[in-house]
Scaffold this active site. Structure first.
Site, PDB file in Angstrom:
ATOM      1  N   ARG A  97       0.772  -1.076  -0.003  1.00  0.00           N
ATOM      2  CA  ARG A  97       0.046  -0.039   0.064  1.00  0.00           C
ATOM      3  C   ARG A  97       0.815   1.480   0.087  1.00  0.00           C
ATOM      4  O   ARG A  97       0.342   2.223  -0.438  1.00  0.00           O
ATOM      5  CB  ARG A  97      -0.995   0.104   1.071  1.00  0.00           C
ATOM      6  CG  ARG A  97      -2.059  -1.005   0.992  1.00  0.00           C
ATOM      7  CD  ARG A  97      -3.067  -0.869   2.215  1.00  0.00           C
ATOM      8  NE  ARG A  97      -3.334   0.622   2.608  1.00  0.00           N
ATOM      9  CZ  ARG A  97      -4.283   1.092   2.050  1.00  0.00           C
ATOM     10  NH1 ARG A  97      -5.025   0.556   1.150  1.00  0.00           N
ATOM     11  NH2 ARG A  97      -4.681   2.392   2.369  1.00  0.00           N
TER      12      ARG A  97
ATOM     13  N   TYR B 252       0.883   5.445  11.573  1.00  0.00           N
ATOM     14  CA  TYR B 252      -0.052   4.189  10.937  1.00  0.00           C
ATOM     15  C   TYR B 252       0.222   3.855   9.510  1.00  0.00           C
ATOM     16  O   TYR B 252       1.119   2.576   9.430  1.00  0.00           O
ATOM     17  CB  TYR B 252      -1.498   4.460  11.007  1.00  0.00           C
ATOM     18  CG  TYR B 252      -1.906   4.346  12.236  1.00  0.00           C
ATOM     19  CD1 TYR B 252      -2.570   3.188  13.012  1.00  0.00           C
ATOM     20  CD2 TYR B 252      -1.932   5.684  13.101  1.00  0.00           C
ATOM     21  CE1 TYR B 252      -2.984   3.253  14.120  1.00  0.00           C
ATOM     22  CE2 TYR B 252      -2.421   5.452  14.575  1.00  0.00           C
ATOM     23  CZ  TYR B 252      -2.836   4.342  14.940  1.00  0.00           C
ATOM     24  OH  TYR B 252      -3.401   4.278  16.262  1.00  0.00           O
ATOM     25  N   GLU B 253       0.391   4.701   8.538  1.00  0.00           N
ATOM     26  CA  GLU B 253       0.507   4.342   7.242  1.00  0.00           C
ATOM     27  C   GLU B 253       1.159   5.520   6.503  1.00  0.00           C
ATOM     28  O   GLU B 253       0.334   6.423   5.691  1.00  0.00           O
ATOM     29  CB  GLU B 253      -0.707   3.693   6.643  1.00  0.00           C
ATOM     30  CG  GLU B 253      -0.491   3.145   5.244  1.00  0.00           C
ATOM     31  CD  GLU B 253      -1.764   2.774   4.845  1.00  0.00           C
ATOM     32  OE1 GLU B 253      -1.918   1.308   4.759  1.00  0.00           O
ATOM     33  OE2 GLU B 253      -2.501   3.326   4.221  1.00  0.00           O
ATOM     34  N   GLN B 254       2.303   5.817   6.244  1.00  0.00           N
ATOM     35  CA  GLN B 254       3.165   6.975   5.544  1.00  0.00           C
ATOM     36  C   GLN B 254       3.927   6.339   4.587  1.00  0.00           C
ATOM     37  O   GLN B 254       4.747   5.093   5.011  1.00  0.00           O
ATOM     38  CB  GLN B 254       3.572   7.981   6.541  1.00  0.00           C
ATOM     39  CG  GLN B 254       4.861   7.317   7.183  1.00  0.00           C
ATOM     40  CD  GLN B 254       5.750   8.678   7.700  1.00  0.00           C
ATOM     41  OE1 GLN B 254       6.043   9.522   7.385  1.00  0.00           O
ATOM     42  NE2 GLN B 254       5.994   8.973   9.227  1.00  0.00           N
TER      43      GLN B 254
END
Length: 535
Positions: free
Chosen positions: A351, A374-376
């Site tokens: 992702r 979280y999601e970088q």
């Protein structure tokens, strides 16, 4: 000669083991993914990164882990035809509590395959596994006491309540018997990082004390019985720089004993090299090693005498140190992320980036903001020298100010400088600088450039970051010439001690490529190549 540090740049908490003529060191990776760095050497002089074993969700998922949480102080050992890797996943760092979960994985080879994790306990961090001569296995970790005053990056002695020992049943994959607190440390306090070594009927316990700042130390104790009582070394500390601010290698502590095939003794330890005239260490905590000798009193001492670690120590055999290349270039042509690079927290890397959607490019998918837990989409390599220049070619067409991509000098969410291509309502595609120069805990941005620089058209742009000790200069290439972007920035804040201070940040400076898209549309950014030039 061995020249320290042997593992430059962010490589703390070294656990060393020998298998035949091969030496291996495992170091902490904290929130960087995949977890744990494994290094190999034949001579203790030259070391090569060979892998990171915690590379799938079932072994490690750090989404939501705070800065400097994640993988703390792994222990690597070899027994029964297997490599054993013990590690902590720290889920909470601040406040009175620390949520620390300890696991064991095994593998028949250092390259793997590494097993699914066996959960052990959560009573504290810095776990270790000792394989005794009778075949029994013993698990150690420091025990954390939340009913104390060690809060907010200010460790206090009562928080570090001692070293727990408990037997590990490898077949049942469970602890057996009651845990015993076998060592509460010396008066120096903050006891952690236990490792056992057995010689001539003595159990030698190496621990770290003093916190991982400038009072850090390697403390040694011994006992005839594995569960104590343990008596302190005549010097208390085998290795420390705490009383020698002039020493090149500072913050020395947390290491492990290794014996060569011909009986020579070495002891690893973490260390840092602050910038000249400063107490800031952008390279983070690094790995060094010292030659030791056993003396008639049955205790281990530094071969050179005293307690201060040496930059150069004798090697087991006469070999030349092979320096890394002056220039590393990555063209992303083989479809694999180079081993030098890591990303943050998530096992779901698909992702964040792709090396196949546009062959020959590293494609980052804009996700959450820079500094997200979280999601970088941030892919970077360690800074391992004080002077370097990094460049990359970026192909990117943002449509809103919520989309940005570029080159970043990064420590964590409150310590970074980001040279970014983004969109401006008046000028369209522009170049800007976003910084967070140590603003903890708020993480407020500053914009050192002032007005953004227009980038008309859609042509790719080459970006550069040059660090010279405590300074950082961004630049970009236009029409074949380089132009500086904004003022010279403070690179020293991208360090362990910057912002929050020495006991609150445990990693090191990275440089790499980043993209975010807080609109949620996931706009991609393509990077054609990346270079890292030392010196």
């Amino acid at each position: 000669m061995i020249r320290n540090p042997i593992l430059p740049g962010f490589n703390p908490d070294p656990s060393i083991c020998r298998v035949g003529d091969d030496y291996y060191i495992a170091t902490s990776t904290f929130e960087w993914y995949p977890g744990v760095q494994l290094h190999h050497s034949k001579d203790l002089v030259n070391w090569r990164l060979v892998g990171r074993p915690l590379d799938r969700a079932s072994q490690l998922d750090m989404r939501g882990n705070p800065d400097s949480g994640g993988i703390w102080a792994p222990c690597l050992s070899y027994a029964d035809g297997l490599f054993w890797l013990v590690y902590t996943d720290v889920k909470r760092l601040d406040g009175a509590f620390k949520d620390t979960h300890n696991y064991i994985v095994t593998a028949p080879s250092i390259e793997g395959p590494w097993s699914e994790p066996a959960y052990v306990n959560s009573s504290g961090f810095d776990p270790s596994l000792f394989h005794d001569e009778d075949g029994r296995k013993w698990f150690l970790n420091m025990v954390w006491n939340h009913v104390s005053s060690g809060v907010g990056g200010q460790p206090k002695h009562p928080s570090f309540a001692g070293i727990l020992l408990q037997e590990w049943d490898a077949k049942a994959k469970t602890l057996v018997g009651a845990p015993r607190n076998v060592f509460t440390g010396s008066p120096h306090g903050l006891v952690e990082g236990p490792h056992l070594f057995k010689r001539a009927g003595w159990y030698y316990l190496t621990t770290a004390e003093g916190g991982t700042g400038y009072d850090h130390a390697v403390t040694m104790a011994r006992s005839r019985a594995i569960d104590g009582p343990y008596e302190l070394h005549p010097l208390t500390h085998l290795i420390t720089s705490k009383d020698h601010p002039e020493a090149v290698l500072q913050r020395a502590g947390h290491g492990q004993i290794v014996e060569t095939p011909n009986g020579e003794i070495y002891h690893t330890h973490l260390t840092s090299r602050p910038l000249p005239g400063s107490r800031r260490s952008p390279l983070g905590r690094e790995t060094a090693i010292q030659k030791c000798v056993w003396k008639e009193d049955g205790w281990l001492y530094l071969e050179q005498g005293g307690q201060v670690p040496a930059v150069e120590v004798p090697a087991p055999r006469d070999v030349q140190r092979a320096d890394p290349p002056a220039v590393e270039r990555h063209d992303f042509d083989d479809g694999k992320l180079p081993l030098e690079f890591q990303w943050l927290r998530t096992p779901d890397w698909q992702r964040l980036f792709s090396l196949s959607e546009r062959p020959g490019f590293l494609r980052l998918f804009g996700r959450e903001s820079i500094g997200s837990w979280y999601e970088q989409a941030l892919v970077a390599r360690r800074q391992d020298v004080f002077y370097f220049r990094a460049e990359t070619l970026l192909d990117y067409e943002p449509k809103t100010f919520q989309q940005a991509a570029g080159l970043v000098h990064y420590y964590n969410r409150h310590k970074f400088h980001f040279l970014a291509v983004t969109h401006d309502a008046y000028h369209g595609r522009v170049l800007t600088v976003m910084s967070c120069p140590g603003d903890w805990p708020d993480g407020r941005l500053t914009f050192p450039l002032g007005q953004p620089i227009p980038l008309p058209g859609d042509a790719p742009v080459i970006l550069a970051a040059e660090v010279r000790g405590a300074t950082l200069t961004f630049s970009y290439e236009r029409d074949g010439t380089w132009q500086q972007v904004g003022p010279t920035l403070d690179a020293s804040v991208i360090s362990d001690e910057g912002g929050r201070g020495e006991h609150g940040s445990f990693t090191g400076a990275f440089v790499g490529m980043a993209a975010f898209d807080t609109s949620g549309s996931g706009l991609h950014a393509d990077f054609d190549w990346f270079t890292y030039e030392r010196g």
